[in-house]
Design a protein around this motif. Sequence first.
Motif, PDB file in Angstrom:
ATOM      1  N   SER A   1       0.811  -1.216   0.000  1.00  0.00           N
ATOM      2  CA  SER A   1       0.000   0.000   0.000  1.00  0.00           C
ATOM      3  C   SER A   1       0.842   1.262   0.000  1.00  0.00           C
ATOM      4  N   GLY A   2       2.129   1.118   0.343  1.00  0.00           N
ATOM      5  CA  GLY A   2       3.023   2.262   0.311  1.00  0.00           C
ATOM      6  C   GLY A   2       2.934   3.113   1.566  1.00  0.00           C
ATOM      7  N   PRO A   3       3.749   4.156   1.641  1.00  0.00           N
ATOM      8  CA  PRO A   3       3.875   4.952   2.866  1.00  0.00           C
ATOM      9  C   PRO A   3       2.910   6.136   2.956  1.00  0.00           C
ATOM     10  N   LYS A   4       1.829   6.101   2.179  1.00  0.00           N
ATOM     11  CA  LYS A   4       0.953   7.275   2.130  1.00  0.00           C
ATOM     12  C   LYS A   4       0.364   7.623   3.492  1.00  0.00           C
ATOM     13  N   GLU A   5       0.154   6.598   4.346  1.00  0.00           N
ATOM     14  CA  GLU A   5      -0.410   6.867   5.676  1.00  0.00           C
ATOM     15  C   GLU A   5       0.648   7.301   6.675  1.00  0.00           C
ATOM     16  N   GLY A   6       1.908   7.103   6.319  1.00  0.00           N
ATOM     17  CA  GLY A   6       2.983   7.361   7.264  1.00  0.00           C
ATOM     18  C   GLY A   6       3.043   6.266   8.317  1.00  0.00           C
ATOM     19  N   VAL A   7       4.097   6.243   9.093  1.00  0.00           N
ATOM     20  CA  VAL A   7       4.256   5.211  10.118  1.00  0.00           C
ATOM     21  C   VAL A   7       3.126   5.293  11.142  1.00  0.00           C
ATOM     22  N   ASN A   8       2.735   6.496  11.491  1.00  0.00           N
ATOM     23  CA  ASN A   8       1.654   6.650  12.477  1.00  0.00           C
ATOM     24  C   ASN A   8       0.355   6.013  11.980  1.00  0.00           C
ATOM     25  N   GLY A   9       0.050   6.242  10.704  1.00  0.00           N
ATOM     26  CA  GLY A   9      -1.158   5.648  10.141  1.00  0.00           C
ATOM     27  C   GLY A   9      -1.077   4.138  10.083  1.00  0.00           C
ATOM     28  N   LEU A  10       0.096   3.612   9.744  1.00  0.00           N
ATOM     29  CA  LEU A  10       0.279   2.166   9.701  1.00  0.00           C
ATOM     30  C   LEU A  10       0.113   1.550  11.086  1.00  0.00           C
ATOM     31  N   VAL A  11       0.735   2.160  12.085  1.00  0.00           N
ATOM     32  CA  VAL A  11       0.638   1.621  13.446  1.00  0.00           C
ATOM     33  C   VAL A  11      -0.817   1.651  13.921  1.00  0.00           C
ATOM     34  N   LYS A  12      -1.495   2.749  13.647  1.00  0.00           N
ATOM     35  CA  LYS A  12      -2.914   2.854  14.030  1.00  0.00           C
ATOM     36  C   LYS A  12      -3.728   1.760  13.348  1.00  0.00           C
ATOM     37  N   ASN A  13      -3.454   1.539  12.068  1.00  0.00           N
ATOM     38  CA  ASN A  13      -4.154   0.509  11.303  1.00  0.00           C
ATOM     39  C   ASN A  13      -3.839  -0.884  11.835  1.00  0.00           C
ATOM     40  N   TRP A  14      -2.552  -1.134  12.156  1.00  0.00           N
ATOM     41  CA  TRP A  14      -2.158  -2.441  12.696  1.00  0.00           C
ATOM     42  C   TRP A  14      -2.867  -2.726  14.021  1.00  0.00           C
ATOM     43  N   LEU A  15      -2.873  -1.742  14.896  1.00  0.00           N
ATOM     44  CA  LEU A  15      -3.532  -1.928  16.191  1.00  0.00           C
ATOM     45  C   LEU A  15      -5.020  -2.193  16.009  1.00  0.00           C
ATOM     46  N   SER A  16      -5.635  -1.470  15.090  1.00  0.00           N
ATOM     47  CA  SER A  16      -7.067  -1.655  14.834  1.00  0.00           C
ATOM     48  C   SER A  16      -7.360  -3.060  14.322  1.00  0.00           C
ATOM     49  N   LYS A  17      -6.561  -3.528  13.357  1.00  0.00           N
ATOM     50  CA  LYS A  17      -6.763  -4.873  12.812  1.00  0.00           C
ATOM     51  C   LYS A  17      -6.576  -5.944  13.882  1.00  0.00           C
ATOM     52  N   ALA A  18      -5.540  -5.791  14.688  1.00  0.00           N
ATOM     53  CA  ALA A  18      -5.259  -6.781  15.729  1.00  0.00           C
ATOM     54  C   ALA A  18      -6.350  -6.777  16.797  1.00  0.00           C
ATOM     55  N   ASP A  19      -6.816  -5.601  17.152  1.00  0.00           N
ATOM     56  CA  ASP A  19      -7.829  -5.497  18.205  1.00  0.00           C
ATOM     57  C   ASP A  19      -9.163  -6.102  17.778  1.00  0.00           C
ATOM     58  N   GLN A  20      -9.414  -6.201  16.488  1.00  0.00           N
ATOM     59  CA  GLN A  20     -10.668  -6.763  16.001  1.00  0.00           C
ATOM     60  C   GLN A  20     -10.689  -8.283  16.066  1.00  0.00           C
TER      61      GLN A  20
END
Length: 572
Positions: free
Chosen positions: A61-80
């Motif tokens: 998906s590339g770095p468009k979200e930045g590291v902060n966006g990726l980490v937020k997305n990772w936490l969200s996916k894992a928490d689900q």
Amino acid sequence: MKSIVLICFFTASALSAQLSTFSNRDLYEMGKVWGLMKYYHPAISQGKTDWDGVLLESFRSGPKEGVNGLVKNWLSKADQQKFDKVAGKDNKCDSITLRNFDVSWIDKLKISPENKIRLTKLVNQPADVGSFYSNTAKSSIYFSSANEKVHGTFSKEVKMLDLFRIWNAIEYFYPYKYLLDHNWDDILKKYIPLFKKINNEKDYESAVMQLAAELQDTHAGIEETYQYDVAGKLSSPFTFQMVENAVLITGIKDEAKMKKANLEVGDLITKINGKPILKNIKEKSKYFAFSNPSVELREAYSYLFSGDEETIVVEGIHKNGEKFRTAVERTKRIFYEEWDKDGIPDLHLVYKGKNYNYLTYNEKESRLNPSFPIDDKVYFEFASLKGAEIPSLMEQYKHTKGMVFDLRGYNDNASLLKVFDYLLTNPVVYGIKTQPNFSQPGKFCFVDNIVNKEYKFAGKDNPDPYKGLVVVIINEHTQSAEEMWAMVFKKIPNVIFVGSQTAGADGNKTSIKLTDGHKIIFSGLGIYYPDGGETQRIGIKPDVVVRPTVESTRNKEDLLLLRALELIDQKK
């Protein structure tokens, strides 16, 4: 079919191009966070989500979200993901060591305060931490990566995943990380650009071999080996040993090529392609792990003459003293048929004007005979010794002036502790270990034994121990279990160690499964003296330093055993 190939090629190229858009700093932070969540987040650490897949998708998906966006997305996916309630493993620790544990880097991430708080809470308040990626056998004390996925396709993304997998396994489960000459964080920073440049399998194999070497652990290596592709498929037409920082030819693999080069057994090589031997070793040893310089020289036989060019030029001194410079045609490399690095070379003893073949083979039992009496002394080939025969041997030789125990071979049978019942006056704790705390990865438990509770002590109450002098022979082939035996022998009063520094690699061989199904090996347990002193990298240092010389190796004379016997003779 042609269009499918083109589509696949386009897709792979696009993905590789996408990976290159991440900065090295972004990848560094992603690798650190991905590993922390892998081992600490309940759903991920329990194997409830495809964590490899999440990372690969982020690469695509590339770095468009930045590291902060990726980490937020990772936490969200894992928490689900749903996860199980997990009771913390009872590691039966005597104490916890934090010298490998540091999560202060979280505060330095370029992410939101909320994400930092969440990551910090995962490690500081661990709950329901699973061991899907770290300890597949619940009763085991060993790291296991058996559940790691193998990826059948080659891509830069998969290889970057491999870097993250390897680096984080070492970050959280290598007991000796704190002993490295370099900071392990710096290794991740160093290898991200190298892995970004990987274009083919050989690039990958070269990078992984160099990464494994960064562990500075003699146990470290790759199974199955990559060294044919990286170091070269050809080698010398002779076998050799490293003696006095030079190469001594000890055997012939290709008689015709040796004759053409006018080389013979006993010739000494000092240069390869115009460079001194040690310079050649330094250039090539970056692909091979070693705990200390003694092993760097020991392992030179594995690669020193390796290459793909058919001819090399060597210089040196013939056995008759004449200098030479000659071209040598390489021969096909047959790794496991070359000189056995783990065994004792075929030596004999010259002692008081007599020749002794002390290493005698027992055809009936398919082993070397474990003992050899010499005048009023006895030699024990420790690698052949069996626990059941110790009582009779100790009784037979209890009145000798001295005993020599040779630890240049390998024997990991714990029943050999029986020998110390006859050499010590009372039971002693000879060592302790650290093992991973799988409920809090990165932390290690101290346990007050090395093998297990049953073998915690060496020796027994014995008012009449052996009265003679005990001498122990060690060198760079004394490794792992043999170094543990050396630690026990150190408990004997007035014991003398003869030889040279040992390999400095103790603790069980543990593996990290790679994305191609191969494995990186490393020392998985920490082994220490009772006071916490290390053997890793340091090894066991001799009281009396003795090394083979060019002349003794040419004549196959064992100088170490000779010195051991002389020390016993000097005892009043």
